[in-house]
Design an enzyme around this catalytic site. Structure first.
Site, short mmCIF file in Angstrom:
data_model
loop_
_atom_site.label_atom_id
_atom_site.label_comp_id
_atom_site.label_asym_id
_atom_site.label_seq_id
_atom_site.Cartn_x
_atom_site.Cartn_y
_atom_site.Cartn_z
N GLU A 324 7.70 39.50 -27.26
CA GLU A 324 7.74 39.01 -25.88
C GLU A 324 7.95 40.16 -24.89
O GLU A 324 8.77 40.09 -23.98
CB GLU A 324 8.84 37.94 -25.72
N ASP A 403 9.56 28.06 -32.58
CA ASP A 403 10.63 28.43 -31.67
C ASP A 403 11.52 27.25 -31.33
O ASP A 403 11.42 26.68 -30.24
CB ASP A 403 10.00 28.99 -30.37
N GLU A 431 17.68 24.45 -25.59
CA GLU A 431 16.54 24.89 -24.77
C GLU A 431 15.41 23.86 -24.78
O GLU A 431 14.97 23.40 -23.73
CB GLU A 431 16.05 26.24 -25.28
#
Ligand code: GCW
Length: 742
Positions: A324, A403, A431
């Site tokens: 990332e 993820d 998240e």
């Protein structure tokens, strides 16, 4: 001159009195409200360490407990154990322990095994507590009945003290001997705190460690956090974001970090830091960070020496590289093993450990290429390097290959590293699972992951035994949980979400505990032993993951959220046509990622053969992961007998209805919990119910527009339905290749 009117004067007088009374009443009510919200904030900050006064029956049961406490030995950790017992027994039983320096009669005795054995107490032969394990036992010392808490090290004694208090708080008997040892050496939390005080994916307010680029002056909350962590057996905390600011490794900053270590030390929690691999260049001023350059190795050595000079019990570093947008060894054509080992060798003389994250993937994947697959990345990047990492390197692997989605299969890399230490990374902060605005108790999901049998070499090899190091006989291994607590009174942004932090710690200590046992402990410690309240909260927690999944990510398609935006709202289209690789490949014919070996990306080939057999065929693949592994037409019939599209409709209507049920279930506890917490949680459930309706309408509308197949229960797609042509609820956006996930 106007004449005074007696009636008017009387009315005026009465009005004034009413007004005064009103002001007094209002300000009094205000005080009560302020008091009660201050009180409930204190309760929430205490979390599962409330030590509420017990009822008279329970008090009576513990009347035989000693009134003296003797601690053999001296250390900050032993002192914490002593103070905790004094405080806990005082609050719960109203019993003030007298602190004595020698044993005279009945006593509660704390000390390491060598000290206890020197008193002549024969400890049961078979008891060999491992490192950090403890023994809680009754014994006669100098002719008196004593309660003994002992362990190999001081930290174990502290854990034993918390265990004793927990048993008392939950009304358990103390008659039986307790021996416990942790499942694995690594039981760490990670905090994704930035130095400016913001927390990446944190929903509980600003950082408890940092503000405005500095370590906070007041570290009270940090100390309280360390105490909470210790009470569930967590022994390490990484204090800064894995997207690490290189500045964190400046010497001037280390000097500040030292104060955090000081706040954590009395609780036996080691601190560690995330490190950016380019630090030798950015912080050190070298012209390179090539891991094979001797100047780089020297820089890391000196840096580690400096850190250990200031923080002798420093745990080590966590590294996110080549992921990332982070720098990594690819810049110099080096491997992840090169990058990990150069840092690990600097830590090694001090006993430090280097956690290298396996979350490495290309976020510019070509969506048009049906063979591309982000899920393959961790295994592709690390399997070939097995055996090349030093013994103090641990590869930190997210539970699933994508993820932290609401459902994923386990990462095949757990079975793919035989000669390398590994740890599982779980995400406590929600998240992709509702950001603490939706109730989602993750322990049942983690249990499924940890119990999943990888069948390595055709043998029983559940993930918990791969990550603990037990199966491959590795020296280090364990559990890392991304906690992201903040300054909010309730730490994580929602009181019921604290069950996830508690549950992570308990599973890291003993993954064989059941979800039911864990939630029961947590509820009783945090909310007391009122039967209706305990039953209701347990029921809510235990059903919450399935409910959230049923309206946000059916059949293993991943969380159908806005992945290029907030990771919270429904936004299924944002997954497609971009390089991020969280694809589900929904078109007008069908949906799902073909990851088979035969026709798909070949991802399934990364698992051991028996697991491959489960996932490769449509016949064997479980419905709840179908779309993760297979691309099927909407009319494909599931094992349940429904077709895909009808399942999506039904599960979303079911899930949203369940979310409304949560409100009704909660209302039943009115009067069984203080008003402030009752109202707070009620408002949260009411909000979640509305959000679940939004999810239902967006996802049902989306799949109807794609498939053109109406709901056979006429809720979606028929002129009479509420959702005739699909929804246009805000939050549904189209993805674009260039946008970085928020
Ligand atoms: O899913 C992503 C998160 C990022 C996080 C990253 C990671 C810290 O959206 O916020 O970055 O995972 O785990 O590194």
């Amino acid at each position: 001159m106007r004449k005074a009117n007696p009636i008017r004067a009387r009315i005026k007088h009465s009005l004034r009195r009413i007004l005064i009374l009103l002001v007094i009443t209002l300000s009094f009510a205000g005080t009560i409200a302020a008091q009660s919200s201050a009180e409930s904030a204190t309760i929430e900050t205490a979390a599962w360490l409330r030590y509420e006064r017990l009822d008279s029956k329970t008090l009576h049961r513990h009347s035989q407990l000693p009134s003296n406490i003797v601690v053999l030995g001296k250390s900050a950790v032993l002192e914490s154990a002593e103070q905790e017992l004094v405080r806990g027994l005082d609050q719960m039983l109203g019993r003030k322990l007298a602190v004595k320096s020698s044993i005279q009669g009945k006593a509660l005795i704390l000390g390491t095994l060598d000290k206890i054995e020197s008193l002549g107490l024969a400890l049961p032969e078979f008891i060999t507590p491992g490192n950090d394990g403890f023994l809680l036992v009754h014994g006669r010392i100098h002719g008196a009945d004593c309660v003994v808490i002992t362990a190999r090290n001081d930290r174990g004694v502290l854990y034993g003290s918390f265990a004793l208090l927990s048993k008392i708080a939950r009304g358990e008997s103390l008659a039986k001997l307790v021996e416990q040892s942790p499942y694995a050496r690594v039981r760490w939390v990670n905090q994704w705190d930035n130095l400016d005080g913001k927390i990446e994916r944190g929903y509980g307010g600003p950082s408890i460690f940092f503000a405005n680029g500095k370590v906070r002056d007041d570290l009270t909350r940090a100390g309280q956090y360390a105490r909470l962590l210790a009470s569930i057996g967590i022994n390490g905390c990484t204090i800064n974001n894995v997207n690490a600011a290189p500045g964190a490794l400046e010497d001037s900053f280390i000097a500040q970090v030292r104060r955090i270590a000081d706040a954590f030390r009395p609780w036996g929690v080691q601190i560690s830091m995330s490190a950016d691999v380019s630090s030798p260049r950015i912080v050190g001023g070298l012209d390179t960070f090539d891991p094979l350059d001797p100047r780089v190795a020297e820089w890391w050595r000196k840096k580690a020496d400096e850190i250990y000079r200031q923080i002798p019990d420093f745990g080590g570093f966590v590294v996110k590289a080549d992921s990332e947008g982070r720098s990594g060894p690819s810049a110099y054509g080096r491997t992840h093993a090169d990058a990990a080992n150069v840092i690990a060798r600097a830590l090694e003389p001090h006993g430090g450990v280097l956690f290298y994250r396996a979350f490495v993937y290309n976020h510019h994947l070509d969506w048009h290429d049906l063979k591309n697959d982000r899920a393959k990345a961790a295994y592709d990047n690390f399997h070939a390097l097995d055996g090349e990492f030093d013994d103090n390197v641990v590869i930190q692997i997210k539970n699933g290959p994508i993820d932290f989605q609401v459902r994923e299969p386990v990462s095949p890399l757990f079975a793919g590293l035989r000669r390398t230490n590994e740890a599982i990374e779980l995400q406590i902060t929600q998240e992709y699972t509702g950001q603490q605005k939706h109730l989602c108790f993750l322990v049942p999901m983690w249990k499924e992951v940890l119990d999943f049998d990888m069948r390595v070499d055709g043998k029983s090899s559940p993930v918990k035994d791969l990550v603990s190091g037990g199966f491959f006989r590795r020296p280090i291994g364990g559990f890392a949980g991304v906690a992201n607590v903040g300054m909010d009174a309730n730490w994580v942004g929602s009181p019921l979400a604290m069950a996830n932090l508690y549950g992570f710690g308990r599973l890291a200590w003993d993954p064989n505990l059941s979800s039911e046992a864990i939630v029961d402990e947590w509820v009783r410690l945090s909310y007391g032993n009122d039967p209706l309240l305990v039953h209701t909260i347990e029921k809510l927690q235990l059903s919450s993951w399935h409910v959230y999944e049923s309206y946000s990510g059916p059949l293993g398609a991943g969380t159908l959220t806005n992945i290029t935006g907030n990771h919270y709202d429904p936004g299924p289209e944002s997954s497609e046509e971009n390089g991020w690789g969280q694809w589900h490949r929904a078109d007008h014919q069908g949906i799902g990622m073909d990851r088979t070996m035969k026709t798909g990306t070949g991802y399934i080939g990364q698992y051991p053969p028996e697991v491959q057999t489960t996932y490769e065929s449509l016949e064997n693949c479980p419905d709840n992961l179908l779309l993760f592994f297979h691309h099927v037409p909407y009319t494909h019939v599931l094992h349940s007998g429904k077709n895909v599209v009808q399942h999506v409709y039904d599960s979303h209507y079911y899930g949203a209805a369940q979310a409304h049920e949560f409100v009704a279930q909660w209302k039943a506890v009115a009067g069984h919990i203080d008003e402030a917490r009752y109202r707070d949680i009620l408002a949260r459930f009411e909000f979640q119910a509305k959000e679940a309706d939004k999810w239902r309408d967006v996802i049902c509308g989306w799949i109807y527009r794609l498939s053109g197949i109406p709901d056979n229960k006429r809720r979606v797609g028929s002129p009479a339905s509420k959702n005739p042509a699909g929804s246009t609820v805000p939050g549904e956006i189209r993805g674009t290749a260039s946008v970085k996930p928020a």
